[in-house]
Design a protein around this motif. Structure first.
Motif, PDB file in Angstrom:
ATOM      1  N   ALA A  46      -2.796  -8.627   7.461  1.00 44.01           N
ATOM      2  CA  ALA A  46      -3.255  -9.324   6.254  1.00 44.01           C
ATOM      3  C   ALA A  46      -2.851  -8.559   5.001  1.00 44.01           C
ATOM      4  N   GLY A  47      -3.014  -7.250   5.021  1.00 46.32           N
ATOM      5  CA  GLY A  47      -2.698  -6.433   3.859  1.00 46.32           C
ATOM      6  C   GLY A  47      -1.213  -6.337   3.562  1.00 46.32           C
ATOM      7  N   SER A  48      -0.388  -6.643   4.556  1.00 46.22           N
ATOM      8  CA  SER A  48       1.064  -6.560   4.345  1.00 46.22           C
ATOM      9  C   SER A  48       1.551  -7.562   3.305  1.00 46.22           C
ATOM     10  N   GLN A  49       0.742  -8.571   3.019  1.00 41.39           N
ATOM     11  CA  GLN A  49       1.119  -9.600   2.052  1.00 41.39           C
ATOM     12  C   GLN A  49       0.580  -9.337   0.644  1.00 41.39           C
ATOM     13  N   THR A  50      -0.086  -8.202   0.447  1.00 38.80           N
ATOM     14  CA  THR A  50      -0.664  -7.897  -0.865  1.00 38.80           C
ATOM     15  C   THR A  50       0.396  -7.329  -1.814  1.00 38.80           C
ATOM     16  N   GLU A  51       0.092  -7.385  -3.081  1.00 39.63           N
ATOM     17  CA  GLU A  51       1.008  -6.851  -4.094  1.00 39.63           C
ATOM     18  C   GLU A  51       1.200  -5.350  -3.918  1.00 39.63           C
ATOM     19  N   ALA A  52       0.134  -4.625  -3.618  1.00 38.82           N
ATOM     20  CA  ALA A  52       0.231  -3.172  -3.460  1.00 38.82           C
ATOM     21  C   ALA A  52       1.182  -2.811  -2.324  1.00 38.82           C
ATOM     22  N   ALA A  53       1.044  -3.477  -1.194  1.00 41.58           N
ATOM     23  CA  ALA A  53       1.930  -3.203  -0.060  1.00 41.58           C
ATOM     24  C   ALA A  53       3.375  -3.561  -0.401  1.00 41.58           C
ATOM     25  N   SER A  54       3.561  -4.639  -1.108  1.00 41.74           N
ATOM     26  CA  SER A  54       4.908  -5.058  -1.501  1.00 41.74           C
ATOM     27  C   SER A  54       5.571  -4.037  -2.422  1.00 41.74           C
ATOM     28  N   ILE A  55       4.821  -3.497  -3.358  1.00 40.39           N
ATOM     29  CA  ILE A  55       5.353  -2.488  -4.281  1.00 40.39           C
ATOM     30  C   ILE A  55       5.759  -1.232  -3.507  1.00 40.39           C
ATOM     31  N   VAL A  56       4.890  -0.763  -2.632  1.00 36.09           N
ATOM     32  CA  VAL A  56       5.200   0.448  -1.846  1.00 36.09           C
ATOM     33  C   VAL A  56       6.389   0.183  -0.926  1.00 36.09           C
ATOM     34  N   ARG A  57       6.411  -0.973  -0.272  1.00 36.44           N
ATOM     35  CA  ARG A  57       7.510  -1.336   0.633  1.00 36.44           C
ATOM     36  C   ARG A  57       8.842  -1.360  -0.109  1.00 36.44           C
ATOM     37  N   THR A  58       8.880  -1.958  -1.282  1.00 37.74           N
ATOM     38  CA  THR A  58      10.104  -2.021  -2.073  1.00 37.74           C
ATOM     39  C   THR A  58      10.556  -0.631  -2.497  1.00 37.74           C
ATOM     40  N   TYR A  59       9.613   0.184  -2.937  1.00 36.13           N
ATOM     41  CA  TYR A  59       9.932   1.551  -3.362  1.00 36.13           C
ATOM     42  C   TYR A  59      10.514   2.361  -2.206  1.00 36.13           C
TER      43      TYR A  59
END
Length: 92
Positions: A46-59
């Motif tokens: 569920a958390g993989s779709q959050t903005e925070a996870a997306s920012i860290v994943r992209t970085y």
């Protein structure tokens, strides 16, 4: 990079975990471990779709070229350390 904690407590815990098989644990403990793992997987997915996870994943993906580990809920692969950071962010 931070030095690795090599205190006797950490070493003893790691040695115990590495040398203990699931069959040595009481059924009540194995049951609770299954519950905790299911909870972790659900929270991380569920958390993989959050903005925070997306920012860290992209970085992380910008500089991480090793693709040895799965980022839960995305189909993306990163290094073990990178996936651990992204999955940990998603889980929280």
């Amino acid at each position: 990079m931070q030095p690795v904690d090599r205190s006797p407590l950490t070493l003893n815990l790691a040695d115990w975990a590495a040398s203990t098989s699931a069959s040595e644990l009481p059924e009540s403990v194995r049951h609770q471990v299954r519950r905790v793992l299911i909870d972790y997987c659900a929270a991380t997915f569920a958390g993989s779709q959050t903005e925070a996870a997306s920012i860290v994943r992209t970085y992380v993906a910008q500089s991480d070229h090793d693709k040895s580990a799965v980022v839960i809920g995305t189909g993306q692969r990163l290094s073990s350390a990178g996936a651990a950071l992204v999955n940990g962010t998603a889980a929280h």
